[in-house]
Scaffold this motif. Structure first.
Motif, PDB file in Angstrom:
ATOM      1  N   ASP A 283       0.850  -1.199   0.000  1.00  0.00           N
ATOM      2  CA  ASP A 283       0.000   0.000   0.000  1.00  0.00           C
ATOM      3  C   ASP A 283       0.880   1.242   0.000  1.00  0.00           C
ATOM      4  N   ASP A 284       0.588   2.157  -0.890  1.00  0.00           N
ATOM      5  CA  ASP A 284       1.314   3.430  -1.026  1.00  0.00           C
ATOM      6  C   ASP A 284       2.767   3.258  -1.466  1.00  0.00           C
ATOM      7  N   THR A 285       3.183   2.040  -1.803  1.00  0.00           N
ATOM      8  CA  THR A 285       4.555   1.815  -2.272  1.00  0.00           C
ATOM      9  C   THR A 285       4.596   1.720  -3.786  1.00  0.00           C
ATOM     10  N   LEU A 286       3.681   0.949  -4.351  1.00  0.00           N
ATOM     11  CA  LEU A 286       3.589   0.773  -5.796  1.00  0.00           C
ATOM     12  C   LEU A 286       2.263   1.331  -6.287  1.00  0.00           C
ATOM     13  N   PRO A 287       2.231   1.814  -7.519  1.00  0.00           N
ATOM     14  CA  PRO A 287       0.954   2.312  -8.039  1.00  0.00           C
ATOM     15  C   PRO A 287      -0.028   1.168  -8.242  1.00  0.00           C
ATOM     16  N   GLY A 288      -1.299   1.526  -8.247  1.00  0.00           N
ATOM     17  CA  GLY A 288      -2.331   0.522  -8.485  1.00  0.00           C
ATOM     18  C   GLY A 288      -2.912  -0.010  -7.205  1.00  0.00           C
ATOM     19  N   LYS A 289      -3.677  -1.093  -7.353  1.00  0.00           N
ATOM     20  CA  LYS A 289      -4.434  -1.653  -6.248  1.00  0.00           C
ATOM     21  C   LYS A 289      -4.164  -3.152  -6.169  1.00  0.00           C
ATOM     22  N   PHE A 290      -3.914  -3.655  -4.959  1.00  0.00           N
ATOM     23  CA  PHE A 290      -3.693  -5.078  -4.727  1.00  0.00           C
ATOM     24  C   PHE A 290      -4.905  -5.659  -4.008  1.00  0.00           C
ATOM     25  N   GLU A 291      -5.328  -6.865  -4.440  1.00  0.00           N
ATOM     26  CA  GLU A 291      -6.403  -7.578  -3.783  1.00  0.00           C
ATOM     27  C   GLU A 291      -6.041  -9.060  -3.754  1.00  0.00           C
ATOM     28  N   ILE A 292      -6.671  -9.810  -2.853  1.00  0.00           N
ATOM     29  CA  ILE A 292      -6.425 -11.252  -2.752  1.00  0.00           C
ATOM     30  C   ILE A 292      -7.685 -11.989  -3.181  1.00  0.00           C
ATOM     31  N   THR A 293      -7.524 -12.880  -4.158  1.00  0.00           N
ATOM     32  CA  THR A 293      -8.630 -13.690  -4.663  1.00  0.00           C
ATOM     33  C   THR A 293      -8.336 -15.151  -4.359  1.00  0.00           C
ATOM     34  N   LYS A 294      -9.225 -16.023  -4.781  1.00  0.00           N
ATOM     35  CA  LYS A 294      -8.991 -17.460  -4.613  1.00  0.00           C
ATOM     36  C   LYS A 294      -7.749 -17.920  -5.377  1.00  0.00           C
ATOM     37  N   GLU A 295      -7.408 -17.219  -6.471  1.00  0.00           N
ATOM     38  CA  GLU A 295      -6.233 -17.603  -7.266  1.00  0.00           C
ATOM     39  C   GLU A 295      -4.935 -16.995  -6.757  1.00  0.00           C
ATOM     40  N   GLY A 296      -5.017 -16.014  -5.888  1.00  0.00           N
ATOM     41  CA  GLY A 296      -3.817 -15.350  -5.400  1.00  0.00           C
ATOM     42  C   GLY A 296      -3.982 -13.844  -5.444  1.00  0.00           C
ATOM     43  N   ILE A 297      -2.876 -13.145  -5.585  1.00  0.00           N
ATOM     44  CA  ILE A 297      -2.885 -11.684  -5.559  1.00  0.00           C
ATOM     45  C   ILE A 297      -3.169 -11.136  -6.948  1.00  0.00           C
ATOM     46  N   VAL A 298      -4.081 -10.167  -6.992  1.00  0.00           N
ATOM     47  CA  VAL A 298      -4.386  -9.437  -8.221  1.00  0.00           C
ATOM     48  C   VAL A 298      -3.823  -8.043  -8.053  1.00  0.00           C
ATOM     49  N   HIS A 299      -3.092  -7.571  -9.065  1.00  0.00           N
ATOM     50  CA  HIS A 299      -2.545  -6.215  -9.040  1.00  0.00           C
ATOM     51  C   HIS A 299      -3.033  -5.478 -10.268  1.00  0.00           C
ATOM     52  N   ASP A 300      -3.911  -4.511 -10.040  1.00  0.00           N
ATOM     53  CA  ASP A 300      -4.348  -3.634 -11.117  1.00  0.00           C
ATOM     54  C   ASP A 300      -3.321  -2.516 -11.165  1.00  0.00           C
ATOM     55  N   MET A 301      -2.397  -2.599 -12.119  1.00  0.00           N
ATOM     56  CA  MET A 301      -1.225  -1.722 -12.128  1.00  0.00           C
ATOM     57  C   MET A 301      -1.533  -0.277 -12.466  1.00  0.00           C
ATOM     58  N   MET A 302      -2.576  -0.050 -13.224  1.00  0.00           N
ATOM     59  CA  MET A 302      -2.867   1.309 -13.653  1.00  0.00           C
ATOM     60  C   MET A 302      -3.549   2.082 -12.538  1.00  0.00           C
ATOM     61  N   ALA A 303      -3.096   3.302 -12.320  1.00  0.00           N
ATOM     62  CA  ALA A 303      -3.831   4.191 -11.436  1.00  0.00           C
ATOM     63  C   ALA A 303      -5.133   4.543 -12.143  1.00  0.00           C
ATOM     64  N   PRO A 304      -6.229   4.658 -11.400  1.00  0.00           N
ATOM     65  CA  PRO A 304      -7.499   4.979 -12.048  1.00  0.00           C
ATOM     66  C   PRO A 304      -7.407   6.271 -12.852  1.00  0.00           C
TER      67      PRO A 304
END
Length: 196
Positions: free
Chosen positions: A27-48
C-alpha cells in the motif's frame, strides 16, 4: 507422504496471511491496487483514470441522494475481507450502513448491501470474472458493474448455490442512459463518461 486436512488448512491459512502482509506492505509503495482472490494476488497496475474516477464519483453521489441517511456509498478504505475464505477485496463503492463501518479493521463483507465496480481499462476480467465469482462467495447480495469501455453494465443479485460454489442467479444488463436499480435504489446512468 500425505497431508492431514488440519495441516492443509494451516498451510492455506499461512499462505493467506503471507499474501495479506505483502498486500499491506505494498500500500502506497507501488501504483495501483492489490487484492487477494482465490487464485492469489491481483494487481491492477494502472492508477485509475479520469473516466473511472468520475464514474465512481457520480454513481456514489446519485446513490447517496436516494438512500436513507444512515447508509453510505463509501469509496475509501478499509478493504472487505473474509479471512475464512482467504479473500480480501476493495470495491470501488461499498453500500453499507454507517454503523457497520465502526470496526477496527476490514469490513465484514456480509454487512455490505451492495458492491459497485467501475471496470478498469487495464484489467476488465478482475471485475467481470473474478469479482463476479468472489462477491457471492463473500455473501455480498448485490454486485453492480459499470463498464466505461462499452457504456454498459450489469446488476447481479439473488445468490444461490451451484456445484462451483455460490453464484448470482439474476443478471440485469443496462446501457448508459438508462435508469439502473441497485438493491432498493434506482439511479440514472445519464452522463457517465466513457474511456476514449
Amino acid at each position: 507422504m500425505s497431508i492431514a486436512p488440519d495441516d492443509a488448512r494451516r498451510d492455506t491459512q499461512y499462505l493467506y496471511r503471507t499474501m495479506r502482509e505483502f498486500v499491506q506492505s505494498m500500500d502506497d509503495t507501488l501504483p495501483g491496487k492489490f487484492e487477494i482472490t482465490k487464485e492469489g494476488i491481483v494487481h491492477d497496475m494502472m492508477a485509475p483514470v479520469g473516466p473511472h474516477e468520475l464514474t465512481t464519483l457520480r454513481v456514489r453521489k446519485r446513490l447517496e441522494k436516494v438512500m436513507p441517511e444512515e447508509l453510505v456509498a463509501h469509496t475509501g478504505t478499509p478493504d472487505v475481507e473474509a479471512e475464512a475464505e482467504h479473500i480480501m477485496r476493495h470495491p470501488d463503492i461499498m453500500v453499507i450502513a454507517e454503523a457497520d463501518m465502526e470496526v477496527p479493521a476490514s469490513f465484514d463483507p456480509r454487512t455490505l448491501i451492495a458492491a459497485v465496480e467501475i471496470v478498469s481499462r487495464s484489467n476488465p476480467d478482475n471485475d467481470w470474472v473474478s469479482k463476479m465469482r468472489d462477491y457471492p462467495l463473500l455473501g455480498i447480495p448485490v454486485y453492480a458493474i459499470f463498464d466505461p469501455r462499452t457504456g454498459s453494465g450489469a446488476v447481479l443479485s439473488d445468490i444461490h448455490p451451484t456445484p462451483n460454489g455460490p453464484r448470482y442467479a439474476t443478471r440485469k444488463d443496462f446501457v448508459y442512459g438508462e435508469d439502473v436499480t441497485i438493491a432498493d435504489w434506482t439511479i440514472s446512468t445519464e452522463g457517465l463518461p466513457r474511456y476514449a
